[in-house]
Design a protein around this motif. Structure first.
Motif, PDB file in Angstrom:
ATOM      1  N   ASN A  40       0.811  -1.221   0.000  1.00 19.25           N
ATOM      2  CA  ASN A  40       0.000   0.000   0.000  1.00 19.25           C
ATOM      3  C   ASN A  40       0.843   1.269   0.000  1.00 19.25           C
ATOM      4  O   ASN A  40       0.310   2.374  -0.024  1.00 19.25           O
ATOM      5  N   HIS A  41       2.160   1.103   0.025  1.00 18.71           N
ATOM      6  CA  HIS A  41       3.134   2.196  -0.009  1.00 18.71           C
ATOM      7  C   HIS A  41       2.809   3.284   1.034  1.00 18.71           C
ATOM      8  O   HIS A  41       2.544   4.445   0.732  1.00 18.71           O
ATOM      9  N   GLN A  46       1.312   8.837  14.960  1.00 15.18           N
ATOM     10  CA  GLN A  46       0.076   8.898  14.184  1.00 15.18           C
ATOM     11  C   GLN A  46       0.218   9.794  12.968  1.00 15.18           C
ATOM     12  O   GLN A  46      -0.271   9.484  11.876  1.00 15.18           O
ATOM     13  N   GLU A  47       0.914  10.917  13.166  1.00 18.73           N
ATOM     14  CA  GLU A  47       1.110  11.833  12.026  1.00 18.73           C
ATOM     15  C   GLU A  47       1.967  11.167  10.961  1.00 18.73           C
ATOM     16  O   GLU A  47       1.746  11.336   9.751  1.00 18.73           O
ATOM     17  N   LEU A  48       2.972  10.348  11.383  1.00 19.41           N
ATOM     18  CA  LEU A  48       3.830   9.648  10.426  1.00 19.41           C
ATOM     19  C   LEU A  48       3.038   8.599   9.665  1.00 19.41           C
ATOM     20  O   LEU A  48       3.220   8.420   8.452  1.00 19.41           O
ATOM     21  N   LEU A  49       2.142   7.881  10.387  1.00 20.26           N
ATOM     22  CA  LEU A  49       1.366   6.838   9.708  1.00 20.26           C
ATOM     23  C   LEU A  49       0.419   7.430   8.669  1.00 20.26           C
ATOM     24  O   LEU A  49       0.026   6.748   7.711  1.00 20.26           O
ATOM     25  N   LEU A  50       0.010   8.680   8.853  1.00 23.58           N
ATOM     26  CA  LEU A  50      -0.907   9.333   7.900  1.00 23.58           C
ATOM     27  C   LEU A  50      -0.178  10.086   6.800  1.00 23.58           C
ATOM     28  O   LEU A  50      -0.814  10.643   5.899  1.00 23.58           O
ATOM     29  N   ARG A  51       1.160  10.084   6.870  1.00 23.45           N
ATOM     30  CA  ARG A  51       1.933  10.856   5.878  1.00 23.45           C
ATOM     31  C   ARG A  51       1.751  10.238   4.477  1.00 23.45           C
ATOM     32  O   ARG A  51       1.686   9.031   4.311  1.00 23.45           O
ATOM     33  N   ASP A  52       1.693  11.126   3.476  1.00 24.89           N
ATOM     34  CA  ASP A  52       1.491  10.722   2.068  1.00 24.89           C
ATOM     35  C   ASP A  52       2.848  10.439   1.412  1.00 24.89           C
ATOM     36  O   ASP A  52       3.694  11.321   1.326  1.00 24.89           O
ATOM     37  N   PHE A  53       3.055   9.198   0.998  1.00 20.30           N
ATOM     38  CA  PHE A  53       4.285   8.811   0.294  1.00 20.30           C
ATOM     39  C   PHE A  53       4.044   8.598  -1.213  1.00 20.30           C
ATOM     40  O   PHE A  53       4.846   7.966  -1.891  1.00 20.30           O
ATOM     41  N   SER A  54       2.910   9.109  -1.732  1.00 14.85           N
ATOM     42  CA  SER A  54       2.561   8.877  -3.137  1.00 14.85           C
ATOM     43  C   SER A  54       3.492   9.575  -4.097  1.00 14.85           C
ATOM     44  O   SER A  54       3.530   9.240  -5.284  1.00 14.85           O
ATOM     45  N   THR A  55       4.279  10.561  -3.613  1.00 12.57           N
ATOM     46  CA  THR A  55       5.183  11.273  -4.530  1.00 12.57           C
ATOM     47  C   THR A  55       6.478  10.508  -4.759  1.00 12.57           C
ATOM     48  O   THR A  55       7.320  10.953  -5.539  1.00 12.57           O
ATOM     49  N   ASP A  56       6.652   9.359  -4.105  1.00 10.79           N
ATOM     50  CA  ASP A  56       7.873   8.574  -4.322  1.00 10.79           C
ATOM     51  C   ASP A  56       7.967   8.129  -5.781  1.00 10.79           C
ATOM     52  O   ASP A  56       6.963   7.816  -6.435  1.00 10.79           O
ATOM     53  N   SER A  57       9.157   8.086  -6.262  1.00  7.36           N
ATOM     54  CA  SER A  57       9.378   7.750  -7.667  1.00  7.36           C
ATOM     55  C   SER A  57       9.140   6.261  -7.920  1.00  7.36           C
ATOM     56  O   SER A  57       9.116   5.440  -7.003  1.00  7.36           O
ATOM     57  N   ASP A  58       8.991   5.928  -9.218  1.00  5.31           N
ATOM     58  CA  ASP A  58       8.840   4.530  -9.624  1.00  5.31           C
ATOM     59  C   ASP A  58      10.076   3.731  -9.255  1.00  5.31           C
ATOM     60  O   ASP A  58       9.990   2.529  -8.976  1.00  5.31           O
ATOM     61  N   MET A  59      11.231   4.401  -9.232  1.00  9.05           N
ATOM     62  CA  MET A  59      12.460   3.696  -8.873  1.00  9.05           C
ATOM     63  C   MET A  59      12.401   3.214  -7.431  1.00  9.05           C
ATOM     64  O   MET A  59      12.801   2.085  -7.110  1.00  9.05           O
ATOM     65  N   VAL A  60      11.860   4.064  -6.506  1.00  5.29           N
ATOM     66  CA  VAL A  60      11.743   3.687  -5.103  1.00  5.29           C
ATOM     67  C   VAL A  60      10.786   2.504  -4.966  1.00  5.29           C
ATOM     68  O   VAL A  60      11.080   1.524  -4.259  1.00  5.29           O
ATOM     69  N   ARG A  61       9.675   2.569  -5.633  1.00  2.00           N
ATOM     70  CA  ARG A  61       8.691   1.496  -5.556  1.00  2.00           C
ATOM     71  C   ARG A  61       9.275   0.195  -6.115  1.00  2.00           C
ATOM     72  O   ARG A  61       9.082  -0.891  -5.558  1.00  2.00           O
ATOM     73  N   ALA A  62       9.973   0.298  -7.266  1.00  2.00           N
ATOM     74  CA  ALA A  62      10.548  -0.899  -7.878  1.00  2.00           C
ATOM     75  C   ALA A  62      11.612  -1.507  -6.984  1.00  2.00           C
ATOM     76  O   ALA A  62      11.725  -2.737  -6.858  1.00  2.00           O
ATOM     77  N   ARG A  63      12.443  -0.645  -6.326  1.00  2.00           N
ATOM     78  CA  ARG A  63      13.504  -1.156  -5.456  1.00  2.00           C
ATOM     79  C   ARG A  63      12.920  -1.893  -4.253  1.00  2.00           C
ATOM     80  O   ARG A  63      13.425  -2.952  -3.859  1.00  2.00           O
ATOM     81  N   LEU A  64      11.834  -1.352  -3.648  1.00  2.00           N
ATOM     82  CA  LEU A  64      11.203  -2.028  -2.524  1.00  2.00           C
ATOM     83  C   LEU A  64      10.614  -3.381  -2.954  1.00  2.00           C
ATOM     84  O   LEU A  64      10.684  -4.370  -2.227  1.00  2.00           O
ATOM     85  N   ARG A  65      10.015  -3.430  -4.173  1.00  2.00           N
ATOM     86  CA  ARG A  65       9.463  -4.697  -4.644  1.00  2.00           C
ATOM     87  C   ARG A  65      10.576  -5.714  -4.909  1.00  2.00           C
ATOM     88  O   ARG A  65      10.399  -6.921  -4.714  1.00  2.00           O
ATOM     89  N   GLN A  66      11.743  -5.206  -5.350  1.00  2.00           N
ATOM     90  CA  GLN A  66      12.889  -6.109  -5.539  1.00  2.00           C
ATOM     91  C   GLN A  66      13.312  -6.736  -4.209  1.00  2.00           C
ATOM     92  O   GLN A  66      13.632  -7.923  -4.136  1.00  2.00           O
ATOM     93  N   ILE A  67      13.335  -5.909  -3.159  1.00  2.00           N
ATOM     94  CA  ILE A  67      13.734  -6.410  -1.845  1.00  2.00           C
ATOM     95  C   ILE A  67      12.758  -7.480  -1.372  1.00  2.00           C
ATOM     96  O   ILE A  67      13.153  -8.529  -0.843  1.00  2.00           O
ATOM     97  N   ILE A  68      11.436  -7.248  -1.586  1.00  2.00           N
ATOM     98  CA  ILE A  68      10.434  -8.243  -1.211  1.00  2.00           C
ATOM     99  C   ILE A  68      10.628  -9.518  -2.024  1.00  2.00           C
ATOM    100  O   ILE A  68      10.556 -10.644  -1.518  1.00  2.00           O
ATOM    101  N   ARG A  69      10.898  -9.378  -3.335  1.00  2.00           N
ATOM    102  CA  ARG A  69      10.963 -10.527  -4.229  1.00  2.00           C
ATOM    103  C   ARG A  69      12.230 -11.339  -4.035  1.00  2.00           C
ATOM    104  O   ARG A  69      12.224 -12.562  -4.107  1.00  2.00           O
ATOM    105  N   HIS A  70      13.360 -10.672  -3.806  1.00  2.00           N
ATOM    106  CA  HIS A  70      14.637 -11.370  -3.767  1.00  2.00           C
ATOM    107  C   HIS A  70      15.153 -11.605  -2.348  1.00  2.00           C
ATOM    108  O   HIS A  70      16.148 -12.314  -2.170  1.00  2.00           O
TER     109      HIS A  70
END
Length: 774
Positions: free
Chosen positions: A33-34, A53-77
């Motif tokens: 859910n990023h 609580q403020e941190l849990l509500l923080r919006d991380f949607s501006t993260d780049s595709d590279m950040v998202r792809a790197r996190l998925r790599q860590i999960i996958r590998h």
């Protein structure tokens, strides 16, 4: 923060409360859910949030595709039990923090994928700004960057390389670089080149997670920042599409070069051809605005017109003046459509009048050239002479039509001949009983005989009549006929004969030859009502090459023939009449003046005899008919006499009559008994077999070949040939048998008799069969 939640695969760390007390920033990030899922106080402080609580509500949607792809790599590998360490640049409040992070894939509530992240070190403490920027650029780069030891062992790779190749794979002798390349020897070459301090830039086929791809590989020497030893740094770019395009362009260029070379050669050779084509092709070019029509000289030449006369006539009228009257309406309709719909080509078949007055078929195909307003301003096209094709189509159609008529007439003959057998046979029996009404009986017999002749003519057309070929001396036959029958054609008809010396004997049925000559002579007489001349010629003809016959029939095969030619000076025939001249019942005479079977009989008889007929006629110039009959090549002396009509009585022999038609059976039995034969009879092959098996067996079986169902007289005769070889047989049928069928029966020693037959012929056939040696 709900600390009662559990972390799957994270039991070794106990409860989250343990991490809450640590000064090291720690957080759990929800990868699916990023968003942030949990953090300890140090982690909240790291992210500069007011509270968890403020941190849990923080919006991380501006993260780049590279950040998202790197996190998925860590999960996958990631293994789930070992940590992955990497240097990241994070932005808590848009201010960068360069840190070394430790990642561990975990699963949180409902199986959600997440990572447990711990800050191991702040990179700013040991790295300068330039190094950090370079590190971030390498991580974000689309290029695949990897470093290898001197043995080819993978040391590190950026996210792009990990995405492409996946985790390290053991190669040949631990050489992981070799496992990536299609050609493992190239890996050794790259390693050696880089270790020597040189660089190399090549394109190679590599094995990726997505399959085989083409990469541009650059290899150079570098140092490991941790150990300080020399390593090989590989940067790769996927150039599969560019490589395929380059190969395609190379192939196209080679094809283009070949085509240019070929076209150059053809162009050099076509200049003369083009000049010749413009002179010889039949083309038109019609300027609609000036109403000027140009036709090429070749068309004028093909039509046989004088060029100046043709152009003057064309300028004074229109092209329609040279069309066949029957084609003008359809031609003008197609032309009008062509000009209204210029996008559709002009197509039409029509006839042009030639200089000598006849017509030739042409196929016109052209296109319209459109002006600025969208209307046709010119019409150009080419005309192709299709006269020969039209003649072939007409011949094929005529052949199919004639064949259909032939099949129909052959099918009718069986029943009709059975009826005529009854009529003719009973008339002859009546003539024996009642001599007072002799004239009436003769009239019945004459009518039945004319019906038999009519059927025979129909069968002659379908080439299924029964022929009795023999050697015939045409010289004697034609001479005798010219002295008798042909001299009485009528007043004003002058008959002359011309017979070349050494005329070959022919192999044909003499009766049919006489009938054919008489029919042709009568046709010639009818074509000359005011008188004229009829010439009859006989000559030897050796045919070396096949040529087409009239009436859509097949070609006359090469061989030796005698040609019987009849030429008259009568009215002649039009093309339409000539096309149908051989059809049964087709006649130009008035009703009641002719059956229309004369020419069809000649046509069928000549074809069945192995020859053919050629018909040529022009209105007002008379008609010529040539009948080709095959030469007789055996040593038997030729004769030109018709069969005799002598009546031969029997000697009390026993004849078994097999006939399914009761009327025919009764009639034939009466005739056989009048010829002094003892007669037994049956209506089926099974009954005949039982009766013949009884003693005494008959001397001869007279059997109909066509019986109801699957039985036949021929099958009965075949069955008896082994058990009763002494019994003679004669087969008869109302259906005609062609020459090949009769020859097949004769080769088996069987006699065939065509219905209807008169009493005299029947007596002769039975006498010959009974007295033939077994």
């Amino acid at each position: 923060m709900d600390c009662s939640r559990t972390l799957t695969h994270f039991a070794s760390y106990g409860s989250l409360g343990h991490f809450t007390q640590l000064a090291t920033p720690i957080w759990i990030f929800d990868v699916d859910n990023h968003k942030m899922w949990w953090a300890n106080p140090a982690g909240v402080l790291f992210w500069e949030a007011e509270n968890l609580q403020e941190l849990l509500l923080r919006d991380f949607s501006t993260d780049s595709d590279m950040v998202r792809a790197r996190l998925r790599q860590i999960i996958r590998h990631g293994s789930g039990s070992e940590r992955i360490q990497d240097t990241w640049t994070l932005y808590p409040n848009d201010a960068p923090k360069n840190v070394v992070l430790s990642f561990m894939p975990i699963s949180v509530e409902n199986g959600t994928n997440a990572v447990f992240i711990e800050v191991k070190q702040f990179a700013n403490d040991y790295a300068d700004a330039d190094s950090l920027r370079i590190l971030e650029a390498a991580r974000a780069s689309a290029l695949m960057v990897s470093s290898f030891s001197a043995e080819g062992r993978l040391l590190t790779q950026n996210p792009a390389a990990l995405t492409c190749f996946g985790p390290p794979r053991t190669g040949v002798h631990g050489n992981e670089m070799a496992s990536r390349l299609k050609d493992p020897d190239v890996a050794d070459q790259l390693l050696q080149t880089a270790q020597s301090g040189k660089s190399q830039d090549i394109e190679q086929l590599v094995w990726t997670l997505a399959g085989a791809r083409v990469h541009r590989i650059q290899a150079r020497r570098g140092r490991d920042p941790v150990t300080g030893v020399f390593v090989t740094v590989i940067s790769e770019e996927d150039v599969t599409e560019q490589n395929a395009m380059r190969l395609r362009m190379q192939s196209l260029n080679e094809q283009l070069e070949r085509k240019i070379e070929e076209r150059t050669k053809r162009l050099q050779a076509s200049e003369e051809r083009y000049a010749l084509a413009t002179q010889s092709a039949a083309i038109w070019d019609w300027d609609l605005e000036k109403n000027h029509l140009f036709v090429s000289p070749s068309l004028i030449e093909a039509l046989g017109h004088e060029p100046d006369v043709f152009r003057e006539a064309l300028a004074a009228s229109s092209i329609a003046e040279f069309l066949h009257p029957d084609d003008v309406a359809s031609y003008m309709a197609e032309l009008e459509r062509h000009l209204k719909e210029p996008e559709a080509p002009f197509r039409h078949e029509h006839r042009f009048r030639t200089g000598c007055g006849d017509y030739r078929w042409f196929h016109g195909q052209g296109k319209a050239i459109v002006g600025a307003e969208g209307r046709a301003v010119r019409s150009v096209g080419i005309l192709t002479d299709i006269s020969e094709r039209k003649e072939l189509e007409a011949s094929l159609f005529a052949a199919q039509r004639l064949e259909a008529i032939g099949q129909l007439t052959g099918g009718l003959a069986h029943d009709f001949n059975n009826l005529l057998t009854v009529i003719l046979g009973n008339a002859e029996l009546l003539d024996m009983i009642d001599t007072r009404n002799h004239e009436s009986v003769d009239a019945i017999k004459d009518a039945a005989q004319r019906g038999a002749d009519l059927t025979r003519q129909l069968l002659a057309y379908s080439r299924k009549q029964t022929l009795r070929p023999q050697p015939v001396d045409l010289s004697e036959l034609v001479t005798n006929m010219s002295k008798t029958l042909l001299r009485n054609l009528g007043e004003g008809i002058e008959v002359s004969t011309k017979i070349t010396g050494g005329l070959w004997p022919i192999h044909a049925d003499v009766t049919q030859v006489e009938s054919a000559l008489l029919n042709l002579a009568i046709n010639a007489r009818d074509a000359m009502p005011q008188g004229g001349a009829l010439e009859i010629c006989c000559q030897n003809r050796r045919i070396d090459e096949s040529f087409a016959l009239t009436g859509g029939s097949k070609a006359l095969r090469p061989g030796e023939y005698v040609e019987i030619l009849l030429r008259d000076t009568g009215e002649g025939m039009s093309a339409a009449t000539l096309e149908r001249a051989f059809e049964p019942f087709f006649t130009t005479k008035k009703t009641g003046q002719g059956s229309g079977l004369g020419l069809s009989m000649v046509f069928g008889f000549s074809r069945q005899s192995g020859g053919g007929t050629v018909l040529d006629s022009t209105p007002g110039k008379g008609t010529t008919v040539s009948v080709f009959l095959p030469r007789h090549v055996t040593a038997t002396s030729a004769r030109a006499t018709s069969p005799s009509a002598e009546l031969i009585l029997g000697k009390g022999e026993n004849i078994h009559l097999l006939e399914d038609d009761s009327a025919v059976q009764s009639t034939l039995r009466g005739i056989l008994e009048s010829l002094n034969y003892r007669v037994s009879q049956s209506h089926s092959a099974a009954l005949a077999m039982r009766m013949i098996a009884q003693e005494p067996s008959p001397d001869l079986i007279l059997a109909d070949m066509v019986l109801p169902g699957s039985e036949s007289g021929l099958q009965l005769v075949t069955s008896l040939s082994d058990t009763h070889p002494h019994i003679k047989t004669v087969l008869m049928s109302g259906s005609a048998k062609d020459q090949s069928e009769q020859d097949a029966l004769a080769s088996r020693g069987l006699v065939f008799l065509q219905k209807p037959m008169n009493k005299a012929l029947l007596s002769q056939v039975l006498h010959e069969a009974l007295n033939r040696q077994s």
